[in-house]
Scaffold this active site. Structure first.
Site, PDB file in Angstrom:
ATOM      1  N   LYS A  34       0.837  -1.204   0.000  1.00 34.83           N
ATOM      2  CA  LYS A  34       0.000   0.000   0.000  1.00 34.83           C
ATOM      3  C   LYS A  34       0.874   1.257   0.000  1.00 34.83           C
ATOM      4  CE  LYS A  34      -3.564  -2.611   0.204  1.00 34.83           C
ATOM      5  NZ  LYS A  34      -4.168  -2.955  -1.079  1.00 34.83           N
ATOM      6  N   ASP A  35       0.298   2.348  -0.500  1.00 37.40           N
ATOM      7  CA  ASP A  35       1.042   3.601  -0.637  1.00 37.40           C
ATOM      8  C   ASP A  35       1.563   4.112   0.702  1.00 37.40           C
ATOM      9  OD1 ASP A  35       0.398   3.494  -3.269  1.00 37.40           O
ATOM     10  OD2 ASP A  35      -1.006   5.172  -3.251  1.00 37.40           O
ATOM     11  N   LYS A  36       2.673   4.834   0.634  1.00 33.44           N
ATOM     12  CA  LYS A  36       3.205   5.506   1.822  1.00 33.44           C
ATOM     13  C   LYS A  36       2.423   6.780   2.106  1.00 33.44           C
ATOM     14  CE  LYS A  36       7.363   7.640   3.771  1.00 33.44           C
ATOM     15  NZ  LYS A  36       8.824   7.850   3.639  1.00 33.44           N
TER      16      LYS A  36
END
Length: 396
Positions: A34-36
């Site tokens: 998942k995105d930071k």
């Protein structure tokens, strides 16, 4: 359990949890990265840890940007890609008109953009976060070095620092200057688990081909193959741009289309069909059925100019003879197929102006600071950043 995280990469979050629970990062399983730069939610499974122990560390993890929910025992681990899709809620603040279109009606432009992406979809590129956007060394460069079995080069790329003065980048800078793995280990923060695993092997075996090979083997398989997949993703993105540039939005002779047959006894390649000249003339297939291969040892290439492009592109990186198996690192890359275009599902949006909750009157819309709230679902391995770029017609 479910993990909510903010301003943390999935692998960083796992590193923090592993250090706190005294287990290995390889003891964790998850369905995807998942995105930071987002508040993200995802299921995760960890071996050798009781629900009670996870509950004990909850407060400590909250201080590090994570919350742990729905803790319970399970007897199955998770696999990458084991999900039906992802849901996104995005707010785009302070909307501005494009400089080349200053007289446009903002609400009309937004409506047109939403209708366009809903009816036509978007090019199914891998998003910039796949490659470590903004970093001096991107993940695909490390993947290329690993595929080429240049183990020392891959390690040095991995430890290339950013132009910032902080403990992590200072430690990386020190390692490149001295090759002192033991000293670098002391300098690195505890949560940098990947780096520490690699450095422990380098400290024991040396910064040479053998030592660097053992270093890469010291980190989990899912992390090793992540870098190689980043390289394959970059090639796919370039291939998609080339394919659309020369043939446009129609299925042409030599393109590949994938059968929707769900029979698992049929091999992936047997589900791939090469479009014939008569099928092109009859318009039997649409662009929404055309796939491009992710490079690997078990895929077919298009039998048109796109296939030629793949071979030339791999030759450019000296991979024309690559078998896409890196035996010393136990990496096997069979390849797969990916649709060129994808559709967004359950798209909805609304506009908000000025203070939160103020209703926007049409005649004042262009005079206010406007936020656009967008909600949609995407299939697995599709990128919200790419969909958003199509809506906004700009890079970010």
């Amino acid at each position: 359990m479910f993990i909510q995280k903010e301003n943390l990469e999935t692998l960083e979050a796992i590193g923090l949890l592993a250090a706190e629970l005294d287990v290995l990062p390889s003891d964790f399983s998850y369905t995807g990265i998942k995105d930071k730069k987002a508040i993200t939610f995802q299921p995760m499974v960890v071996k050798k840890v009781t629900p009670e122990r996870l509950k004990e560390i909850g407060n400590k993890m909250e201080k590090k940007g994570m919350r742990i929910y729905n803790i319970r025992s399970t007897y199955q681990h998770l696999r990458l890609g084991q999900l039906k899709g992802n849901h996104f809620d995005i707010i785009v603040r302070d909307l501005q008109k494009h400089s080349h279109d200053p007289s446009a009606d903002l609400k009309k432009r937004i409506s047109e953009a939403m209708e366009n992406v809903e009816t036509k979809g978007f090019v199914n590129y891998y998003g910039p976060q796949r490659f470590g956007q903004g970093q001096i060394v991107q993940t695909d460069q490390i993947g290329l070095a690993l595929l080429s079995e240049k183990m020392v080069e891959a390690v040095k790329l991995f430890f290339t620092p950013e132009d910032t003065d902080d403990p992590v980048n200072n430690a990386k800078r020190y390692f490149l200057q001295t090759e002192d793995a033991k000293g670098t280990l002391v300098m690195l923060p505890e949560f940098k688990v990947r780096e520490k695993m690699l450095l422990r092997a380098l400290n024991r075996y040396g910064v040479n081909h053998e030592g660097c090979t053992k270093g890469w083997l010291n980190i989990p398989h899912s992390l090793r193959i992540f870098y190689v997949h980043a390289y394959c993703s970059k090639i796919w993105n370039e291939a998609a741009s080339y394919r659309l540039k020369i043939y446009g939005l129609k299925a042409v002779e030599g393109d590949l289309v994938l059968s929707e047959e769900n029979d698992e006894s049929i091999s992936l390649n047997d589900k791939v069909h090469v479009v014939t000249a008569s099928e092109e003339s009859a318009r039997k297939y649409s662009i929404y059925q055309v796939v491009l291969p992710m490079v690997g040892h078990s895929i077919k290439y298009p039998s048109n100019k796109v296939g030629e492009w793949y071979h030339e592109r791999l030759s450019k990186d000296e991979l024309e003879m690559c078998k896409f198996r890196v035996s010393p690192l136990q990496l096997n890359i069979p390849g797969c197929y990916r649709l060129i275009l994808k559709n967004v599902q359950n798209l909805s949006y609304f506009l908000e102006g000025g203070e939160k909750g103020i209703k926007i009157e049409d005649n004042h819309l262009n005079d206010l600071k406007v936020s656009l709230h967008i909600s949609f679902d995407l299939d697995p391995s599709c990128y919200a950043t790419v969909c958003l770029r199509e809506i906004m017609k700009c890079d970010f």
